[in-house]
Design an enzyme around this catalytic site. Structure first.
Site, PDB file in Angstrom:
ATOM      1  N   TYR A  14      36.026  35.125 -35.257  1.00 57.72           N
ATOM      2  CA  TYR A  14      36.953  36.248 -35.125  1.00 57.72           C
ATOM      3  C   TYR A  14      38.152  36.184 -36.074  1.00 57.72           C
ATOM      4  O   TYR A  14      38.968  37.105 -36.091  1.00 57.72           O
ATOM      5  CB  TYR A  14      37.451  36.334 -33.677  1.00 57.72           C
ATOM      6  CG  TYR A  14      36.330  36.500 -32.690  1.00 57.72           C
ATOM      7  CD1 TYR A  14      35.672  37.719 -32.554  1.00 57.72           C
ATOM      8  CD2 TYR A  14      35.903  35.435 -31.911  1.00 57.72           C
ATOM      9  CE1 TYR A  14      34.629  37.871 -31.658  1.00 57.72           C
ATOM     10  CE2 TYR A  14      34.862  35.577 -31.012  1.00 57.72           C
ATOM     11  CZ  TYR A  14      34.222  36.796 -30.891  1.00 57.72           C
ATOM     12  OH  TYR A  14      33.193  36.951 -30.017  1.00 57.72           O
ATOM     13  N   HIS A  19      41.122  42.920 -34.681  1.00 59.80           N
ATOM     14  CA  HIS A  19      41.615  42.623 -33.334  1.00 59.80           C
ATOM     15  C   HIS A  19      42.531  41.407 -33.315  1.00 59.80           C
ATOM     16  O   HIS A  19      43.227  41.180 -32.333  1.00 59.80           O
ATOM     17  CB  HIS A  19      40.413  42.384 -32.417  1.00 59.80           C
ATOM     18  CG  HIS A  19      40.460  43.104 -31.107  1.00 59.80           C
ATOM     19  ND1 HIS A  19      41.323  44.132 -30.809  1.00 59.80           N
ATOM     20  CD2 HIS A  19      39.706  42.925 -29.984  1.00 59.80           C
ATOM     21  CE1 HIS A  19      41.098  44.553 -29.579  1.00 59.80           C
ATOM     22  NE2 HIS A  19      40.136  43.831 -29.060  1.00 59.80           N
ATOM     23  N   PHE A  64      40.318  34.827 -24.890  1.00 59.74           N
ATOM     24  CA  PHE A  64      39.754  36.014 -25.521  1.00 59.74           C
ATOM     25  C   PHE A  64      40.607  37.221 -25.135  1.00 59.74           C
ATOM     26  O   PHE A  64      41.289  37.231 -24.114  1.00 59.74           O
ATOM     27  CB  PHE A  64      38.268  36.228 -25.207  1.00 59.74           C
ATOM     28  CG  PHE A  64      37.397  35.200 -25.875  1.00 59.74           C
ATOM     29  CD1 PHE A  64      37.032  35.337 -27.201  1.00 59.74           C
ATOM     30  CD2 PHE A  64      36.993  34.060 -25.187  1.00 59.74           C
ATOM     31  CE1 PHE A  64      36.254  34.384 -27.840  1.00 59.74           C
ATOM     32  CE2 PHE A  64      36.220  33.099 -25.810  1.00 59.74           C
ATOM     33  CZ  PHE A  64      35.850  33.254 -27.138  1.00 59.74           C
ATOM     34  N   ASN A  66      40.389  40.303 -23.922  1.00 60.76           N
ATOM     35  CA  ASN A  66      40.386  41.092 -22.689  1.00 60.76           C
ATOM     36  C   ASN A  66      40.961  40.360 -21.484  1.00 60.76           C
ATOM     37  O   ASN A  66      41.222  40.989 -20.465  1.00 60.76           O
ATOM     38  CB  ASN A  66      38.970  41.586 -22.387  1.00 60.76           C
ATOM     39  CG  ASN A  66      38.495  42.582 -23.418  1.00 60.76           C
ATOM     40  OD1 ASN A  66      39.259  43.045 -24.271  1.00 60.76           O
ATOM     41  ND2 ASN A  66      37.224  42.922 -23.369  1.00 60.76           N
ATOM     42  N   ASP A  91      47.091  44.624 -32.021  1.00 64.96           N
ATOM     43  CA  ASP A  91      46.553  45.685 -32.882  1.00 64.96           C
ATOM     44  C   ASP A  91      46.627  47.021 -32.152  1.00 64.96           C
ATOM     45  O   ASP A  91      46.647  47.073 -30.930  1.00 64.96           O
ATOM     46  CB  ASP A  91      45.099  45.372 -33.243  1.00 64.96           C
ATOM     47  CG  ASP A  91      44.203  45.287 -32.026  1.00 64.96           C
ATOM     48  OD1 ASP A  91      43.316  46.142 -31.877  1.00 64.96           O
ATOM     49  OD2 ASP A  91      44.385  44.363 -31.194  1.00 64.96           O
ATOM     50  N   ASN A 112      42.522  46.719 -23.892  1.00 67.27           N
ATOM     51  CA  ASN A 112      42.170  45.831 -22.785  1.00 67.27           C
ATOM     52  C   ASN A 112      43.029  44.572 -22.715  1.00 67.27           C
ATOM     53  O   ASN A 112      43.288  44.054 -21.627  1.00 67.27           O
ATOM     54  CB  ASN A 112      40.689  45.463 -22.837  1.00 67.27           C
ATOM     55  CG  ASN A 112      39.807  46.641 -22.497  1.00 67.27           C
ATOM     56  OD1 ASN A 112      40.194  47.513 -21.718  1.00 67.27           O
ATOM     57  ND2 ASN A 112      38.631  46.689 -23.074  1.00 67.27           N
TER      58      ASN A 112
END
Length: 185
Positions: A14, A19, A64, A66, A91, A112
């Site tokens: 990632y 994100h 993570f 969420n 973001d 989220n």
């Protein structure tokens, strides 16, 4: 003590994705003050810096995106930090690529990570620095936020990360968040 949290997803897969711009901002702040993310606490990586004579925790949740609140809420409790001393950097697809916008409070707006933070800190009244990543034109939202920036976009994002760091530093220098918003929005 202040807490600056960059939202993102942990792991090489990632890195440098849309994100993860929240991570990019707190990493740049850590670089500016020559500190490392060398502590783990409450499902987060933490770097401690002194900025304008203020002790500041720079935080990257390892939960993570969420589930970001799962780290933020317990960290506030553990370090006895008031929500007024918290900034979340994340973001925002509704902002033009490379633009930043500061807010004192508000809804999750479909994000989220912010939804999770609201659930765990039990309020929408926390400061945010939003970094624009544009809205996808021809791909799903999930694929868009997990995509990397083009070479052209990278220059814009570098400027946005710099501006976001400058805004955080301006606030930490003793300026009100309203004055910070007026200067950087």
């Amino acid at each position: 003590m202040k807490m600056i949290v960059g939202l993102g997803n942990i792991g090489k897969k990632y890195e440098n994705t849309r994100h993860n711009v929240g991570f990019s901002v707190v990493e740049e702040l850590a670089n500016r003050y020559n500190v490392d993310f060398n502590k783990e606490k409450c499902e987060a990586l933490i770097a401690t810096a002194f900025i304008s004579n203020e002790k500041v925790l720079l935080v990257k949740p390892t939960t993570f995106m969420n589930d970001s609140g799962r780290a933020v809420g317990p960290l506030l409790d553990y370090f006895k930090i008031e929500v007024e001393d918290l900034i979340i950097i994340h973001d925002d697809m509704d902002l033009q690529l490379g633009r930043i916008r500061l807010r004192q409070k508000g809804s999750a707006g479909g994000h989220n990570g912010i939804k999770s933070v609201i659930a765990h800190v039990h309020t929408q009244a926390f400061k945010r620095v939003k970094v624009g990543i544009d809205h996808p034109q021809q791909m799903s939202v999930v694929n868009w936020v997990l995509s990397r920036f083009s070479v052209t976009e990278q220059a814009l994002m570098k400027d946005a990360v710099t501006q976001a760091c400058d805004a955080v530093e301006y606030w930490l220098a003793g300026n009100t968040f309203m004055n910070t918003m007026n200067r950087f929005n």
